[in-house]
Design a protein around this motif. Structure first.
Motif, PDB file in Angstrom:
ATOM      1  N   TYR A  15       0.855  -1.187   0.000  1.00  0.00           N
ATOM      2  CA  TYR A  15       0.000   0.000   0.000  1.00  0.00           C
ATOM      3  C   TYR A  15       0.896   1.243   0.000  1.00  0.00           C
ATOM      4  N   ILE A  16       0.603   2.143  -0.941  1.00  0.00           N
ATOM      5  CA  ILE A  16       1.429   3.335  -1.126  1.00  0.00           C
ATOM      6  C   ILE A  16       0.522   4.571  -1.065  1.00  0.00           C
ATOM      7  N   PRO A  17       0.672   5.447  -0.068  1.00  0.00           N
ATOM      8  CA  PRO A  17      -0.144   6.664  -0.019  1.00  0.00           C
ATOM      9  C   PRO A  17       0.211   7.611  -1.163  1.00  0.00           C
ATOM     10  N   HIS A  18      -0.789   8.304  -1.680  1.00  0.00           N
ATOM     11  CA  HIS A  18      -0.576   9.238  -2.790  1.00  0.00           C
ATOM     12  C   HIS A  18      -0.808  10.662  -2.324  1.00  0.00           C
ATOM     13  N   THR A  19      -2.092  11.014  -2.121  1.00  0.00           N
ATOM     14  CA  THR A  19      -2.417  12.311  -1.529  1.00  0.00           C
ATOM     15  C   THR A  19      -3.028  12.063  -0.154  1.00  0.00           C
ATOM     16  N   ARG A  20      -3.561  13.117   0.455  1.00  0.00           N
ATOM     17  CA  ARG A  20      -4.121  12.980   1.799  1.00  0.00           C
ATOM     18  C   ARG A  20      -5.299  12.022   1.841  1.00  0.00           C
ATOM     19  N   LYS A  21      -6.027  11.905   0.715  1.00  0.00           N
ATOM     20  CA  LYS A  21      -7.213  11.050   0.696  1.00  0.00           C
ATOM     21  C   LYS A  21      -7.153   9.945  -0.351  1.00  0.00           C
ATOM     22  N   THR A  22      -5.999   9.725  -0.948  1.00  0.00           N
ATOM     23  CA  THR A  22      -5.888   8.678  -1.963  1.00  0.00           C
ATOM     24  C   THR A  22      -4.680   7.796  -1.673  1.00  0.00           C
ATOM     25  N   ALA A  23      -4.739   6.568  -2.182  1.00  0.00           N
ATOM     26  CA  ALA A  23      -3.643   5.619  -2.001  1.00  0.00           C
ATOM     27  C   ALA A  23      -3.758   4.534  -3.058  1.00  0.00           C
ATOM     28  N   LEU A  24      -2.663   3.839  -3.283  1.00  0.00           N
ATOM     29  CA  LEU A  24      -2.613   2.737  -4.234  1.00  0.00           C
ATOM     30  C   LEU A  24      -2.304   1.443  -3.487  1.00  0.00           C
ATOM     31  N   TYR A  30      -6.965   1.661  -6.651  1.00  0.00           N
ATOM     32  CA  TYR A  30      -6.656   3.056  -6.342  1.00  0.00           C
ATOM     33  C   TYR A  30      -7.795   3.603  -5.499  1.00  0.00           C
ATOM     34  N   TYR A  31      -7.484   4.004  -4.255  1.00  0.00           N
ATOM     35  CA  TYR A  31      -8.509   4.349  -3.272  1.00  0.00           C
ATOM     36  C   TYR A  31      -8.777   5.848  -3.225  1.00  0.00           C
ATOM     37  N   PHE A  32     -10.056   6.183  -2.991  1.00  0.00           N
ATOM     38  CA  PHE A  32     -10.487   7.553  -2.729  1.00  0.00           C
ATOM     39  C   PHE A  32     -11.295   7.537  -1.430  1.00  0.00           C
ATOM     40  N   ASP A  33     -10.781   8.142  -0.363  1.00  0.00           N
ATOM     41  CA  ASP A  33     -11.520   8.224   0.891  1.00  0.00           C
ATOM     42  C   ASP A  33     -12.520   9.367   0.773  1.00  0.00           C
ATOM     43  N   VAL A  34     -13.802   9.018   0.623  1.00  0.00           N
ATOM     44  CA  VAL A  34     -14.844  10.016   0.370  1.00  0.00           C
ATOM     45  C   VAL A  34     -15.145  10.797   1.635  1.00  0.00           C
ATOM     46  N   PHE A  35     -15.677  10.114   2.652  1.00  0.00           N
ATOM     47  CA  PHE A  35     -15.887  10.731   3.961  1.00  0.00           C
ATOM     48  C   PHE A  35     -16.169   9.613   4.963  1.00  0.00           C
ATOM     49  N   GLY A  36     -15.715   9.812   6.183  1.00  0.00           N
ATOM     50  CA  GLY A  36     -15.990   8.844   7.242  1.00  0.00           C
ATOM     51  C   GLY A  36     -15.674   7.416   6.835  1.00  0.00           C
ATOM     52  N   PRO A  37     -16.674   6.518   6.944  1.00  0.00           N
ATOM     53  CA  PRO A  37     -16.434   5.106   6.639  1.00  0.00           C
ATOM     54  C   PRO A  37     -16.620   4.742   5.167  1.00  0.00           C
ATOM     55  N   VAL A  38     -16.777   5.734   4.270  1.00  0.00           N
ATOM     56  CA  VAL A  38     -17.042   5.463   2.862  1.00  0.00           C
ATOM     57  C   VAL A  38     -15.755   5.613   2.049  1.00  0.00           C
ATOM     58  N   ARG A  39     -15.471   4.600   1.245  1.00  0.00           N
ATOM     59  CA  ARG A  39     -14.286   4.612   0.380  1.00  0.00           C
ATOM     60  C   ARG A  39     -14.682   4.150  -1.012  1.00  0.00           C
ATOM     61  N   ALA A  40     -14.271   4.898  -2.039  1.00  0.00           N
ATOM     62  CA  ALA A  40     -14.466   4.504  -3.434  1.00  0.00           C
ATOM     63  C   ALA A  40     -13.117   4.067  -3.995  1.00  0.00           C
ATOM     64  N   THR A  55     -11.908  -5.155 -14.708  1.00  0.00           N
ATOM     65  CA  THR A  55     -11.632  -3.801 -14.235  1.00  0.00           C
ATOM     66  C   THR A  55     -12.961  -3.117 -13.934  1.00  0.00           C
ATOM     67  N   GLY A  56     -12.924  -2.034 -13.167  1.00  0.00           N
ATOM     68  CA  GLY A  56     -14.172  -1.363 -12.840  1.00  0.00           C
ATOM     69  C   GLY A  56     -14.029  -0.467 -11.626  1.00  0.00           C
ATOM     70  N   ALA A  57     -15.142  -0.234 -10.959  1.00  0.00           N
ATOM     71  CA  ALA A  57     -15.192   0.666  -9.804  1.00  0.00           C
ATOM     72  C   ALA A  57     -15.946  -0.012  -8.666  1.00  0.00           C
ATOM     73  N   GLU A  58     -15.658   0.458  -7.471  1.00  0.00           N
ATOM     74  CA  GLU A  58     -16.252  -0.161  -6.285  1.00  0.00           C
ATOM     75  C   GLU A  58     -16.491   0.897  -5.220  1.00  0.00           C
ATOM     76  N   LEU A  59     -17.558   0.722  -4.446  1.00  0.00           N
ATOM     77  CA  LEU A  59     -17.865   1.589  -3.315  1.00  0.00           C
ATOM     78  C   LEU A  59     -17.930   0.726  -2.064  1.00  0.00           C
ATOM     79  N   ARG A  60     -17.163   1.106  -1.039  1.00  0.00           N
ATOM     80  CA  ARG A  60     -17.128   0.345   0.215  1.00  0.00           C
ATOM     81  C   ARG A  60     -17.616   1.204   1.370  1.00  0.00           C
ATOM     82  N   PHE A  61     -18.381   0.586   2.253  1.00  0.00           N
ATOM     83  CA  PHE A  61     -18.901   1.263   3.435  1.00  0.00           C
ATOM     84  C   PHE A  61     -18.656   0.366   4.642  1.00  0.00           C
TER      85      PHE A  61
END
Length: 211
Positions: free
Chosen positions: A52-61, A133-143, A168-174
């Motif tokens: 796991y490699i952090p990218h920005t404050r709310k993203t990571a790979l 590639y993760y996007f921390d949306v808010f709180g417990p939600v991650r896209a 390949t595709g997209a995912e939403l996690r809660f």
């Protein structure tokens, strides 16, 4: 079966469900039969690396690579003169698919098939690669955006990306607060799916993580 299943794990991942940094290296295997007794004799090594490699404050790979194989010996390694296969049971062979391996494909739906009947016969080895590639949306939600590739292979068959099944595709996690496990909504695109065995596009619900 009588078996020993040792494993060695090195883990610095900062979170089990919303990781951003760290690595997990696993060496595991099974030694079955031989001096332990039983009717089956095989070794089953498995190697897995997760990073796991952090990218920005709310993203990571996040990436995972895994390889495993099964090596029958003694009486289990005897080749059947009709089928040309060892006496290894089908349930011990490798089959790929599912939300923990290749999203968009059913569990145990990917692997070598019998040419005449197209029935799955399973592989003697497998290779798997996942990237998220993760996007921390808010709180417990991650896209996240994902790429999965993997395949099981017969003994002596060459492994490579060209023969791998890709999704390949997209995912939403809660993260459910009470249960403390991720609930997942997955939209998968399977560009090289065989229409006889899988859909080109699919929407699925799952629990947990891929790696």
């Amino acid at each position: 079966e009588s078996r020993l299943s040792p494993s060695l794990v090195y883990n610095t991942v900062d979170s089990p469900f919303t990781p951003r940094r760290g690595m997990k290296l696993t060496i595991s295997g099974q030694f079955t039969g031989g001096p332990l007794g039983g009717t089956l004799n095989y070794m089953r090594p498995d190697l897995e690396g997760v990073f796991y490699i952090p990218h920005t404050r709310k993203t990571a790979l996040g990436v995972r690579a895994q390889f495993g194989m099964i090596l029958p010996y003694s009486s289990t390694a005897v080749i059947d003169p009709v089928t040309g296969r060892s006496s290894l049971p089908f349930y011990l062979r490798f089959y790929m698919g599912g939300e923990q391996q290749i999203r968009g494909y059913n569990i145990r739906a990917v692997g070598p098939r019998e040419p005449s009947s197209l029935a799955l016969v399973g592989g003697d080895k497998f290779a798997l690669f996942n990237a998220e590639y993760y996007f921390d949306v808010f709180g417990p939600v991650r896209a996240l955006l994902f790429f999965d590739a993997g395949q099981a292979y017969l003994k002596g068959e060459k492994m490579g990306l060209r023969s791998a099944v890709v999704s390949t595709g997209a995912e939403l996690r809660f993260i459910m607060p009470v249960l403390n496990v991720p609930f997942r909504l997955i939209y998968a695109i399977n560009p090289n799916a065989d229409p006889l065995f899988a859909e080109k596009r699919t929407f699925r619900f799952a629990v947990g993580t891929t790696f």
